[in-house]
Motif scaffolding. Structure first.
Motif, mmCIF file in Angstrom:
data_model
loop_
_atom_site.group_PDB
_atom_site.id
_atom_site.type_symbol
_atom_site.label_atom_id
_atom_site.label_comp_id
_atom_site.label_asym_id
_atom_site.label_seq_id
_atom_site.Cartn_x
_atom_site.Cartn_y
_atom_site.Cartn_z
ATOM 1 N N VAL A 18 -1.363 -3.693 -3.639
ATOM 2 C CA VAL A 18 -2.236 -4.869 -3.656
ATOM 3 C C VAL A 18 -3.104 -4.956 -2.397
ATOM 4 O O VAL A 18 -3.982 -5.818 -2.304
ATOM 5 N N ARG A 19 -2.855 -4.073 -1.426
ATOM 6 C CA ARG A 19 -3.716 -3.923 -0.245
ATOM 7 C C ARG A 19 -3.931 -2.431 -0.012
ATOM 8 O O ARG A 19 -3.683 -1.896 1.068
ATOM 9 N N GLU A 20 -4.439 -1.774 -1.033
ATOM 10 C CA GLU A 20 -4.526 -0.316 -1.020
ATOM 11 C C GLU A 20 -5.665 0.162 -0.136
ATOM 12 O O GLU A 20 -6.636 -0.539 0.132
ATOM 13 N N TYR A 21 -5.506 1.434 0.303
ATOM 14 C CA TYR A 21 -6.510 2.110 1.113
ATOM 15 C C TYR A 21 -7.119 3.264 0.319
ATOM 16 O O TYR A 21 -6.527 3.766 -0.632
ATOM 17 N N VAL A 35 -11.798 0.683 -8.016
ATOM 18 C CA VAL A 35 -10.602 1.382 -8.474
ATOM 19 C C VAL A 35 -9.432 1.162 -7.515
ATOM 20 O O VAL A 35 -8.265 1.370 -7.889
ATOM 21 N N PHE A 36 -9.701 0.681 -6.309
ATOM 22 C CA PHE A 36 -8.655 0.561 -5.298
ATOM 23 C C PHE A 36 -8.018 -0.828 -5.234
ATOM 24 O O PHE A 36 -7.256 -1.106 -4.300
ATOM 25 N N GLU A 88 0.858 -1.193 0.000
ATOM 26 C CA GLU A 88 0.000 0.000 0.000
ATOM 27 C C GLU A 88 0.889 1.236 0.000
ATOM 28 O O GLU A 88 2.059 1.182 0.329
ATOM 29 N N PHE A 89 0.313 2.375 -0.389
ATOM 30 C CA PHE A 89 1.087 3.549 -0.793
ATOM 31 C C PHE A 89 2.062 4.054 0.259
ATOM 32 O O PHE A 89 3.123 4.579 -0.057
ATOM 33 N N SER A 90 1.734 3.905 1.535
ATOM 34 C CA SER A 90 2.595 4.473 2.569
ATOM 35 C C SER A 90 3.851 3.653 2.809
ATOM 36 O O SER A 90 4.803 4.135 3.436
#
Length: 298
Positions: free
Chosen positions: A222-225, A252-253, A160-162
């Motif tokens: 692949v486990r985005e918020y 979209v996520f 995820e992005f962070s």
């Protein structure tokens, strides 16, 4: 004896039976045509992703690293919101378009400002589109007439992005040597169709929702918020790899495709694999470049 009088016409029952048989045959034929078209779209989609995989390796050979998933513009030689799709243009035999993009960035540094005319953000790029999506070749059109072409292929930024533990994330410059989990076991690019509004999935700007710096547009975990003001009605997540619908904005996520049963992914070694949705639990391990997991692509 009159021979015409001996002829028997079809009874109503016989006519109905014949019509029913013809209906079944037509139905089978239509199903076969649909299946052939779906198989052809899946093959073409995989071929386009192979081309992208080769281009990413060509970029690495030239620059000694993979391209940034997207950029803040703060590193030397970078421009704001220039994503990996744009940087691949010279390696996809699109040198003139690359030169146009560089010229545009130098004059108009922020590429998604309305009213700009130099950025080729409206150029439809077939090798960034999956032919299974009926919207391939379409644009998002703003209320001021700005046009933005789409992509169905996003870079895998990691979980995820962070965390940025994948290979294509904000300001990334990952070398193949950095991928200690194995280039044949690490995801690099995957399928994710644009959302119903076409606000997510622009190949040129790839700005994404603000907190994620490109996530959801050019790159995705692949486990985005969901931290976006654009989709306030979608759950916070995390979102897992699984089937989606073109009518559901919340899809979209996560990675998904319009092919039955799964989606294509480009691995770091350049190969393309069709990954079934049953692999959702191992996707975090496959998305990291150096997590130390011993997992193979199903």
């Amino acid at each position: 004896m009159n021979k015409l009088a001996d002829r028997r016409a079809f009874t109503l029952v016989e006519l109905l039976v014949v019509l029913a048989i013809l209906g079944v045959l037509v139905g089978l034929l239509l199903c076969a045509v649909v299946q052939v078209r779906a198989a052809a779209a899946r093959t073409l989609c995989a071929n386009r992703l192979r081309q992208i995989g080769l281009a990413l390796h060509g970029y690495h050979d030239t620059h000694r690293s993979l391209p940034s998933g997207t950029t803040t513009g703060q590193l030397p030689g970078d421009f704001a919101a220039m994503n990996w799709h744009v940087r691949l243009l010279p390696h996809l035999e699109q040198e003139p378009l690359w030169r146009q993009a560089i010229h545009a960035y130098r004059i108009e540094p922020i590429p998604y400002v309305e009213g700009q005319t130099l950025h080729p953000r409206d150029r439809v790029m077939p090798f960034f589109e999956c032919p299974a999506d009926p919207r391939a070749g379409s644009h998002w059109i703003s209320n001021k007439g700005g046009r933005y072409a789409l992509t169905m292929y996003l870079g895998v930024l990691g979980t995820e992005f962070s965390r940025s533990n994948g290979v294509l994330y904000l300001d990334s410059r990952i070398r193949l040597a950095d991928i200690t989990d194995g280039t044949g076991n690490t995801l690099m690019v995957g399928e994710r169709p644009p959302d119903p509004s076409l606000l997510w999935g622009w190949w040129y700007t790839g700005n994404g929702h603000g907190a994620a710096k490109g996530s959801g547009d050019a790159i995705l975990g692949v486990r985005e918020y969901n931290f976006s003001i654009l989709e306030p009605n979608c759950p916070a997540g995390p979102y897992a790899f699984g089937p989606g619908k073109l009518t559901n904005p919340c899809d979209v996520f996560h990675f998904w495709s319009l092919h039955p049963g799964g989606a294509h992914f480009v691995l770091v070694d350049g190969s393309v694999r069709f990954v079934g949705y049953g692999a959702k639990d191992v996707m975090p391990a496959l998305a990291t470049r150096a997590g130390g997991e011993v997992v193979e692509v199903p």
